[in-house]
Design a protein around this motif. Structure first.
Motif, PDB file in Angstrom:
ATOM      1  N   ALA A 205      50.352  13.939 -87.141  1.00 50.49           N
ATOM      2  CA  ALA A 205      51.383  14.643 -86.371  1.00 50.49           C
ATOM      3  C   ALA A 205      51.541  16.078 -86.843  1.00 50.49           C
ATOM      4  N   ARG A 206      51.533  16.267 -88.144  1.00 46.77           N
ATOM      5  CA  ARG A 206      51.689  17.618 -88.698  1.00 46.77           C
ATOM      6  C   ARG A 206      50.517  18.507 -88.322  1.00 46.77           C
ATOM      7  N   ALA A 208      48.559  18.133 -85.714  1.00 45.54           N
ATOM      8  CA  ALA A 208      48.622  18.377 -84.272  1.00 45.54           C
ATOM      9  C   ALA A 208      49.596  19.500 -83.942  1.00 45.54           C
ATOM     10  N   GLN A 209      50.703  19.561 -84.657  1.00 40.26           N
ATOM     11  CA  GLN A 209      51.704  20.610 -84.442  1.00 40.26           C
ATOM     12  C   GLN A 209      51.185  21.981 -84.859  1.00 40.26           C
ATOM     13  N   SER A 210      50.277  21.981 -85.838  1.00 41.44           N
ATOM     14  CA  SER A 210      49.783  23.263 -86.357  1.00 41.44           C
ATOM     15  C   SER A 210      48.667  23.841 -85.505  1.00 41.44           C
ATOM     16  N   GLN A 211      48.140  23.065 -84.586  1.00 40.58           N
ATOM     17  CA  GLN A 211      47.024  23.529 -83.757  1.00 40.58           C
ATOM     18  C   GLN A 211      47.514  24.290 -82.547  1.00 40.58           C
TER      19      GLN A 211
END
Length: 211
Positions: A205-206, A208-211
């Motif tokens: 999840a982390r 994915a958020q950074s992409q």
């Protein structure tokens, strides 16, 4: 304390001496295209970083792995390891796409209330780093409990590492590595408890958020 730092868990580390993964813990190999898409080139000098996971209670070594920063790419050789993240494809115990963020995840995940990580780094000529990369790629999947045996054998055949003897126990290899000229060392301690399923989900999840 976030679950993200627990993105990688070596679930066999409860064994007293050498605790690499069991065969059923190993994931299928990634495709060549997945690896090609993930390749990461770090702009730092060519270097080898030896990781040793050590019990906080007994002092016994539990696992050995090796990060290779070659000019062509940076990888982690995690022999008989049990780690997983979609952004880090694996072929035969070689993990690709080792960005700064994923490197930090890997290091901090192995440091918890039961284990700490001894991290030893040495800069090497570019040709030596590329040779190390080719050797781990050609090695194939490592059998359970053979992480240190294989890593020490590969190191011993590199120029400048002739003093390394093939050994079975992680601490023995780390002690030999420490004697090489130019090695720097640090130890990483964390207080996280083990929870592989939640940790990997949180890490995904982390990322994915950074992409």
């Amino acid at each position: 304390m976030t679950l993200g730092r627990r993105a990688f868990v070596l679930s066999g580390l409860a064994l007293p001496l050498v605790a690499c993964a069991t065969p059923e813990q190993n994931r299928p190999n990634a495709t060549p295209q997945q690896v090609a898409d993930a390749i990461y080139r770090h702009d730092g000098p060519p270097a080898l970083t030896l990781y040793t996971m050590i019990s906080n209670t007994s002092g016994s070594g539990a696992h050995t792995s090796l990060m290779i920063n070659a000019p062509s790419q940076r990888v982690l050789f995690d022999p008989a390891g049990s780690v997983g993240l979609s952004a880090m494809p694996e072929i035969d115990d070689v993990l690709y796409g080792i960005t700064r963020q994923i490197k930090e995840y890997y290091e901090r995940a192995h440091a918890r209330n039961t284990y700490h990580v001894r991290i030893q780094r040495i800069e090497v000529p570019a040709a030596t780093a590329e040779l190390a990369l080719r050797r781990v790629q050609a090695n194939g999947k490592v059998a359970p409990a053979a992480c240190t045996t294989v890593t020490s054998r590969i190191l011993s055949k590199l120029p400048g590492f002739e003093s390394i003897r093939q050994v079975v126990f992680p601490n023995k290899l780390a002690d030999q590595f420490a004697k090489l000229p130019g090695v720097t060392e640090r130890k990483l301690f964390e207080n996280d408890a083990d929870d592989k399923t939640l940790a990997e989900a949180a890490a995904e999840a982390r990322l994915a958020q950074s992409q």
